[in-house]
Write a protein that holds these residues in place. Structure first.
Motif, PDB file in Angstrom:
ATOM      1  N   ARG A 195       8.981  -1.355   6.164  1.00 35.67           N
ATOM      2  CA  ARG A 195       8.355  -2.680   6.156  1.00 35.67           C
ATOM      3  C   ARG A 195       6.872  -2.591   5.817  1.00 35.67           C
ATOM      4  NH1 ARG A 195       9.377  -5.424  11.681  1.00 35.67           N
ATOM      5  NH2 ARG A 195       8.075  -6.986  10.654  1.00 35.67           N
ATOM      6  N   ALA A 196       6.192  -1.607   6.400  1.00 28.22           N
ATOM      7  CA  ALA A 196       4.762  -1.443   6.107  1.00 28.22           C
ATOM      8  C   ALA A 196       4.553  -1.088   4.641  1.00 28.22           C
ATOM      9  CB  ALA A 196       4.173  -0.362   7.013  1.00 28.22           C
ATOM     10  N   GLY A 246       1.877   2.908   5.386  1.00 27.57           N
ATOM     11  CA  GLY A 246       1.780   1.647   4.666  1.00 27.57           C
ATOM     12  C   GLY A 246       0.935   0.649   5.415  1.00 27.57           C
ATOM     13  N   ALA A 247       0.778  -0.515   4.838  1.00 31.09           N
ATOM     14  CA  ALA A 247      -0.009  -1.587   5.447  1.00 31.09           C
ATOM     15  C   ALA A 247       0.788  -2.878   5.421  1.00 31.09           C
ATOM     16  CB  ALA A 247      -1.336  -1.769   4.712  1.00 31.09           C
ATOM     17  N   PHE A 248       0.860  -3.540   6.566  1.00 35.30           N
ATOM     18  CA  PHE A 248       1.552  -4.823   6.654  1.00 35.30           C
ATOM     19  C   PHE A 248       0.700  -5.925   6.020  1.00 35.30           C
ATOM     20  CE2 PHE A 248       3.199  -2.280  10.183  1.00 35.30           C
ATOM     21  CZ  PHE A 248       4.565  -2.433  10.020  1.00 35.30           C
ATOM     22  N   ALA A 249       1.301  -7.083   5.876  1.00 38.49           N
ATOM     23  CA  ALA A 249       0.573  -8.229   5.333  1.00 38.49           C
ATOM     24  C   ALA A 249      -0.591  -8.598   6.248  1.00 38.49           C
ATOM     25  CB  ALA A 249       1.516  -9.419   5.190  1.00 38.49           C
ATOM     26  N   PRO A 250      -1.720  -9.023   5.691  1.00 40.88           N
ATOM     27  CA  PRO A 250      -2.843  -9.457   6.518  1.00 40.88           C
ATOM     28  C   PRO A 250      -2.445 -10.616   7.433  1.00 40.88           C
ATOM     29  CG  PRO A 250      -3.520  -9.194   4.228  1.00 40.88           C
ATOM     30  CD  PRO A 250      -2.026  -9.103   4.246  1.00 40.88           C
ATOM     31  N   VAL A 284      -2.448  -1.401   9.694  1.00 41.93           N
ATOM     32  CA  VAL A 284      -2.104  -0.209   8.916  1.00 41.93           C
ATOM     33  C   VAL A 284      -1.321   0.742   9.809  1.00 41.93           C
ATOM     34  CG1 VAL A 284      -3.027   1.796   7.684  1.00 41.93           C
ATOM     35  CG2 VAL A 284      -4.118  -0.450   7.427  1.00 41.93           C
ATOM     36  N   LEU A 285      -0.163   1.171   9.358  1.00 39.43           N
ATOM     37  CA  LEU A 285       0.705   2.053  10.141  1.00 39.43           C
ATOM     38  C   LEU A 285       0.518   3.503   9.707  1.00 39.43           C
ATOM     39  CD1 LEU A 285       3.043   2.281  12.230  1.00 39.43           C
ATOM     40  CD2 LEU A 285       4.626   2.065  10.295  1.00 39.43           C
ATOM     41  N   ALA A 286       0.269   4.374  10.695  1.00 42.00           N
ATOM     42  CA  ALA A 286       0.117   5.802  10.419  1.00 42.00           C
ATOM     43  C   ALA A 286       0.871   6.595  11.470  1.00 42.00           C
ATOM     44  CB  ALA A 286      -1.349   6.200  10.398  1.00 42.00           C
ATOM     45  N   HIS A 334       0.846  -1.177   0.000  1.00 41.55           N
ATOM     46  CA  HIS A 334       0.000   0.000   0.000  1.00 41.55           C
ATOM     47  C   HIS A 334       0.889   1.236   0.000  1.00 41.55           C
ATOM     48  CE1 HIS A 334      -3.870  -2.024   0.951  1.00 41.55           C
ATOM     49  NE2 HIS A 334      -3.071  -2.902   1.474  1.00 41.55           N
ATOM     50  N   PRO A 335       0.758   2.127  -0.956  1.00 38.59           N
ATOM     51  CA  PRO A 335       1.574   3.336  -0.957  1.00 38.59           C
ATOM     52  C   PRO A 335       1.160   4.262   0.174  1.00 38.59           C
ATOM     53  CG  PRO A 335      -0.115   3.462  -2.657  1.00 38.59           C
ATOM     54  CD  PRO A 335      -0.188   2.077  -2.093  1.00 38.59           C
TER      55      PRO A 335
END
Length: 235
Positions: A27-28, A123-127, A140-142, A8-9
């Motif tokens: 990583r995210a 970004g978003a890590f793997a499910p 999801v990292l913010a 995810h961008p």
């Protein structure tokens, strides 16, 4: 180790990502795996094609690791699923959500009043598969340099919103507030006993531990004291 989902961008502009978050953000951004689950006896023999998609928001506020905090919420005590437990903002994907990032931001807005424009999605890590629930959860990292004013939007869903410090007294890395959890005497992973009776265990505690190690902080040690999960936090 990389997840199978597409990266995810980052969304939203703003200040440059601080150094303490750079490795975790990389990583995210690439859809890396944040949490690797051990086999669970509740897991079905085979996966399902009908897994529900969910997302949680790991919102870090602060300009340095010494002042950084993560937002948590205490789930409503009247909920049927995990009442009174502490979790990250998040929930199930709606038909109108474009992706997991939008799910996490929407749920955080509904639960805490977060304005998505106030944060930068990194970004978003793997499910993370949770087969016993028929569910896959995407962390999801913010980030935001200053913690926004958040609060309970629906008292049925959320009892309270709290900020957990990453370092210092009473923080997620404070040895006095870290335990290894037991459920009926069976180990269930890390536990964080935070101030104001903010007791975090289970899935959320596993995510937090991996966030800490992703920033170069120590995990909860296998030799740390154990604590049986309180009855009011295990429903």
């Amino acid at each position: 180790m990389r997840g199978a989902s597409a990266p995810h961008p980052p969304r939203s502009g703003g200040a440059r990502t601080p150094q303490f978050l750079s490795s975790l953000a990389d990583r995210a951004r690439s859809g890396d795996v944040l949490v690797t689950r051990d086999p669970d006896p509740r897991d079905p023999a085979r996966g399902t094609d009908q897994e529900r998609r969910s997302a949680v928001l790991i919102l870090v506020a602060g300009t340095g690791i010494e002042d950084a905090r993560i937002v948590l919420e205490e789930r409503g005590n009247a909920l049927r699923s995990q009442p009174g437990q502490f979790s990250l903002p998040g929930g199930g994907r709606d038909a109108g959500d474009d992706d997991d990032v939008e799910t996490a931001l929407r749920e955080a807005q509904e639960e805490t009043g977060l304005d998505p424009d106030d944060v930068r999605v990194l970004g978003a890590f793997a499910p993370i598969p949770m087969p016993w629930r028929g569910q896959r959860v995407t962390p999801v990292l913010a980030w935001t340099p200053v913690a926004p004013a958040l609060g309970v939007q629906d008292p049925i869903e959320v009892e309270r919103v709290v900020w957990a410090s990453l370092t210092g007294p009473g923080s997620l890395s404070d040895p006095a507030h870290r335990r290894r959890g037991l459920l009926g005497g069976v180990p269930v992973g890390p536990v964080f006993e935070l101030p104001e009776d903010a007791f975090v265990w289970g899935f959320t505690a596993m995510i937090l531990e991996n966030v800490l190690t992703g920033m170069g902080l120590e995990p909860v040690a296998r030799t740390d004291p154990t604590r049986e999960i309180p009855a009011q936090r295990r429903r």
